[in-house]
Motif scaffolding. Structure first.
Motif, PDB file in Angstrom:
ATOM      1  N   LEU A  95       0.845  -1.193   0.000  1.00 27.42           N
ATOM      2  CA  LEU A  95       0.000   0.000   0.000  1.00 27.42           C
ATOM      3  C   LEU A  95       0.877   1.237   0.000  1.00 27.42           C
ATOM      4  CD1 LEU A  95      -2.880  -0.574   2.603  1.00 27.42           C
ATOM      5  CD2 LEU A  95      -3.080  -0.462   0.115  1.00 27.42           C
ATOM      6  N   ILE A  96       0.492   2.211  -0.785  1.00 27.82           N
ATOM      7  CA  ILE A  96       1.090   3.541  -0.716  1.00 27.82           C
ATOM      8  C   ILE A  96      -0.030   4.539  -0.478  1.00 27.82           C
ATOM      9  CG2 ILE A  96       2.339   5.359  -1.945  1.00 27.82           C
ATOM     10  CD1 ILE A  96       3.762   3.237  -3.545  1.00 27.82           C
ATOM     11  N   VAL A  97       0.079   5.295   0.598  1.00 30.43           N
ATOM     12  CA  VAL A  97      -0.876   6.349   0.911  1.00 30.43           C
ATOM     13  C   VAL A  97      -0.224   7.681   0.586  1.00 30.43           C
ATOM     14  CG1 VAL A  97      -2.303   7.410   2.694  1.00 30.43           C
ATOM     15  CG2 VAL A  97      -1.897   4.946   2.736  1.00 30.43           C
ATOM     16  N   ALA A  98      -0.946   8.548  -0.114  1.00 30.15           N
ATOM     17  CA  ALA A  98      -0.376   9.828  -0.549  1.00 30.15           C
ATOM     18  C   ALA A  98      -1.333  10.967  -0.243  1.00 30.15           C
ATOM     19  CB  ALA A  98      -0.090   9.796  -2.052  1.00 30.15           C
ATOM     20  N   ASP A  99      -0.771  12.109   0.098  1.00 29.76           N
ATOM     21  CA  ASP A  99      -1.575  13.329   0.105  1.00 29.76           C
ATOM     22  C   ASP A  99      -0.716  14.497  -0.354  1.00 29.76           C
ATOM     23  OD1 ASP A  99      -0.117  14.208   2.291  1.00 29.76           O
ATOM     24  OD2 ASP A  99      -1.775  14.118   3.698  1.00 29.76           O
ATOM     25  N   LEU A 100      -1.386  15.587  -0.719  1.00 30.22           N
ATOM     26  CA  LEU A 100      -0.702  16.744  -1.292  1.00 30.22           C
ATOM     27  C   LEU A 100      -0.303  17.721  -0.202  1.00 30.22           C
ATOM     28  CD1 LEU A 100      -3.002  17.378  -4.394  1.00 30.22           C
ATOM     29  CD2 LEU A 100      -0.991  15.920  -4.199  1.00 30.22           C
TER      30      LEU A 100
ATOM     31  N   VAL B  31      -2.641   3.800  -3.313  1.00 30.22           N
ATOM     32  CA  VAL B  31      -2.274   2.865  -4.370  1.00 30.22           C
ATOM     33  C   VAL B  31      -2.220   1.469  -3.760  1.00 30.22           C
ATOM     34  CG1 VAL B  31      -0.602   2.278  -6.164  1.00 30.22           C
ATOM     35  CG2 VAL B  31      -0.838   4.669  -5.420  1.00 30.22           C
ATOM     36  N   LEU B  32      -2.938   0.528  -4.361  1.00 36.00           N
ATOM     37  CA  LEU B  32      -2.922  -0.868  -3.935  1.00 36.00           C
ATOM     38  C   LEU B  32      -2.103  -1.656  -4.945  1.00 36.00           C
ATOM     39  CD1 LEU B  32      -3.924  -3.268  -2.206  1.00 36.00           C
ATOM     40  CD2 LEU B  32      -6.006  -3.289  -3.612  1.00 36.00           C
TER      41      LEU B  32
ATOM     42  N   LEU C  97       4.355  10.526   0.790  1.00 31.99           N
ATOM     43  CA  LEU C  97       3.965   9.142   0.589  1.00 31.99           C
ATOM     44  C   LEU C  97       4.348   8.307   1.800  1.00 31.99           C
ATOM     45  CD1 LEU C  97       5.344   8.700  -3.039  1.00 31.99           C
ATOM     46  CD2 LEU C  97       2.990   9.181  -2.406  1.00 31.99           C
ATOM     47  N   GLY C  98       3.432   7.455   2.205  1.00 33.61           N
ATOM     48  CA  GLY C  98       3.722   6.464   3.237  1.00 33.61           C
ATOM     49  C   GLY C  98       3.397   5.093   2.692  1.00 33.61           C
TER      50      GLY C  98
ATOM     51  N   GLU D 135      -3.715   1.227   8.385  1.00 34.89           N
ATOM     52  CA  GLU D 135      -3.265   2.173   9.406  1.00 34.89           C
ATOM     53  C   GLU D 135      -1.748   2.267   9.460  1.00 34.89           C
ATOM     54  OE1 GLU D 135      -5.081   1.121  13.104  1.00 34.89           O
ATOM     55  OE2 GLU D 135      -6.942   2.217  12.649  1.00 34.89           O
ATOM     56  N   ARG D 136      -1.050   1.164   9.188  1.00 37.67           N
ATOM     57  CA  ARG D 136       0.414   1.207   9.198  1.00 37.67           C
ATOM     58  C   ARG D 136       0.947   2.091   8.060  1.00 37.67           C
ATOM     59  NH1 ARG D 136       1.011  -3.699   9.508  1.00 37.67           N
ATOM     60  NH2 ARG D 136       1.688  -4.264   7.410  1.00 37.67           N
ATOM     61  N   ALA D 137       0.323   2.003   6.884  1.00 40.19           N
ATOM     62  CA  ALA D 137       0.724   2.868   5.779  1.00 40.19           C
ATOM     63  C   ALA D 137       0.388   4.324   6.091  1.00 40.19           C
ATOM     64  CB  ALA D 137       0.034   2.421   4.496  1.00 40.19           C
ATOM     65  N   ASP D 138      -0.768   4.550   6.702  1.00 36.55           N
ATOM     66  CA  ASP D 138      -1.179   5.908   7.048  1.00 36.55           C
ATOM     67  C   ASP D 138      -0.262   6.507   8.110  1.00 36.55           C
ATOM     68  OD1 ASP D 138      -3.094   7.913   6.414  1.00 36.55           O
ATOM     69  OD2 ASP D 138      -4.102   7.565   8.320  1.00 36.55           O
ATOM     70  N   GLN D 139       0.185   5.699   9.062  1.00 37.36           N
ATOM     71  CA  GLN D 139       1.123   6.174  10.080  1.00 37.36           C
ATOM     72  C   GLN D 139       2.472   6.525   9.462  1.00 37.36           C
ATOM     73  OE1 GLN D 139       1.088   2.898  12.820  1.00 37.36           O
ATOM     74  NE2 GLN D 139      -0.976   3.368  13.576  1.00 37.36           N
ATOM     75  N   ALA D 140       2.879   5.757   8.447  1.00 42.61           N
ATOM     76  CA  ALA D 140       4.127   6.076   7.757  1.00 42.61           C
ATOM     77  C   ALA D 140       4.024   7.432   7.070  1.00 42.61           C
ATOM     78  CB  ALA D 140       4.458   4.988   6.737  1.00 42.61           C
ATOM     79  N   LEU D 141       2.856   7.713   6.492  1.00 40.07           N
ATOM     80  CA  LEU D 141       2.626   9.017   5.874  1.00 40.07           C
ATOM     81  C   LEU D 141       2.673  10.121   6.927  1.00 40.07           C
ATOM     82  CD1 LEU D 141       1.693  10.823   3.485  1.00 40.07           C
ATOM     83  CD2 LEU D 141      -0.656  10.264   4.150  1.00 40.07           C
TER      84      LEU D 141
END
Length: 296
Positions: free
Chosen positions: A173-178, A224-225, A260-261, A276-282
């Motif tokens: 998983l990749i979590v992204a925000d601007l 991104v999955l 990106l996380g 949640e782990r990907a979101d915490q990385a972000l």
């Protein structure tokens, strides 16, 4: 190739119920058996399999595929034959798609007549299934960017994790925000903000494989999955996203950047713990100046 075109006009000579008026008992039995099966589902794949089960009693084929502009369905156990026979199916001149039979021998004139008859029973259930599928996809789609929405993400994540556990493949998983997206909205207006989101979604599209999936949760948060991921997949996709954002003139104009996380699925993960782990990385990237890609 043969085209089957069913015209439905107010004074059309064709009436579906006339197919039952035949004096031929075999024709009636074919139609009744097929309609009974086709009326039980709106799922395209299931519909095609049910059709094939009945059609196989009258037509010898090794495989059957239906293909429309945005969807393709193949029956279970389908195999390539020596030849293919294709039929274009349409209603009121509107193309539904192409039905392709895999055959080991040419069909006779009498078999072709049976096929055309069976197709008449298939048309309306097929049209209903396609309409239903379109409605479902719209319900799973973010209206601004065309990416999947949160509801669709939840379904796809569950499916991907289940498949990965069965096949022992990696899922990432990749979590992204601007960065500073609110400032862009407040300074230049929501029309510019919406266009920024659309351009960023396009940057994501060119950065992933066809087998990967993209989602927007709302606001400026994207996911991104990555299925069947390799050890370096997350790093590779990050660099592609970075390059795509930098190459987009509209994003460059408004100095758009992103955080990106990322993470891989671990043994014992639930959908919640994985995301949640990907979101915490972000979050760590945004608050602690972590590396450009924070991977946990």
């Amino acid at each position: 190739m043969q085209t089957l075109n069913l015209l439905e006009q107010q004074f059309s000579n064709f009436n579906a119920f006339r197919l039952f008026e035949s004096n031929h008992l075999e024709s009636n039995q074919r139609g009744l058996a097929l309609l009974e099966q086709l009326q039980t589902t709106l799922d395209l794949n299931e519909l095609l399999n049910k059709y094939a089960m009945v059609a196989s009693k009258y037509i010898e084929f090794t495989g059957l595929t239906f293909k429309a502009e945005s969807v393709e369905a193949t029956i279970r156990g389908s195999r390539q034959g020596k030849i293919k026979r294709q039929f274009n199916l349409s209603i009121n001149g509107q193309q539904l798609g192409r039905l392709t039979y895999s055959l080991n021998a040419p069909i006779s004139g009498s078999t072709e007549k049976v096929m055309n008859e069976l197709h008449r029973y298939l048309l309306h259930p097929l049209n209903n299934a396609l309409t239903y599928r379109t409605a479902l996809m719209l319900a799973m789609q973010d209206s601004l960017t065309g990416l999947g929405n949160r509801r669709y993400f939840d379904e796809q994540l569950k499916r991907a994790m289940h498949q990965a556990n069965r096949s022992n493949n990696k899922v990432g998983l990749i979590v992204a925000d601007l960065n500073k997206f609110k400032v862009i909205n407040d300074t230049f207006g929501h029309a510019v903000g919406d266009k920024v989101l659309i351009h960023f979604a396009d940057a994501l599209r060119v950065s992933v494989r066809d087998s990967d999936s993209l989602f927007r949760f709302g606001g400026d948060e994207f996911v991104v999955l990555i299925e069947c991921a390799g050890d370096e997949s997350l790093e590779v996709i990050y660099h592609r996203i970075h390059e795509a954002v930098a190459a987009d003139g509209y994003l460059e104009k408004y100095q758009v950047s992103c955080c990106l996380g990322a993470t891989f699925m671990k043994c014992g993960d639930t959908e919640k713990s994985f995301f949640e782990r990907a979101d915490q990385a972000l979050y760590r990237k945004k608050t602690n100046a972590a590396p450009l890609l924070s991977l946990v």
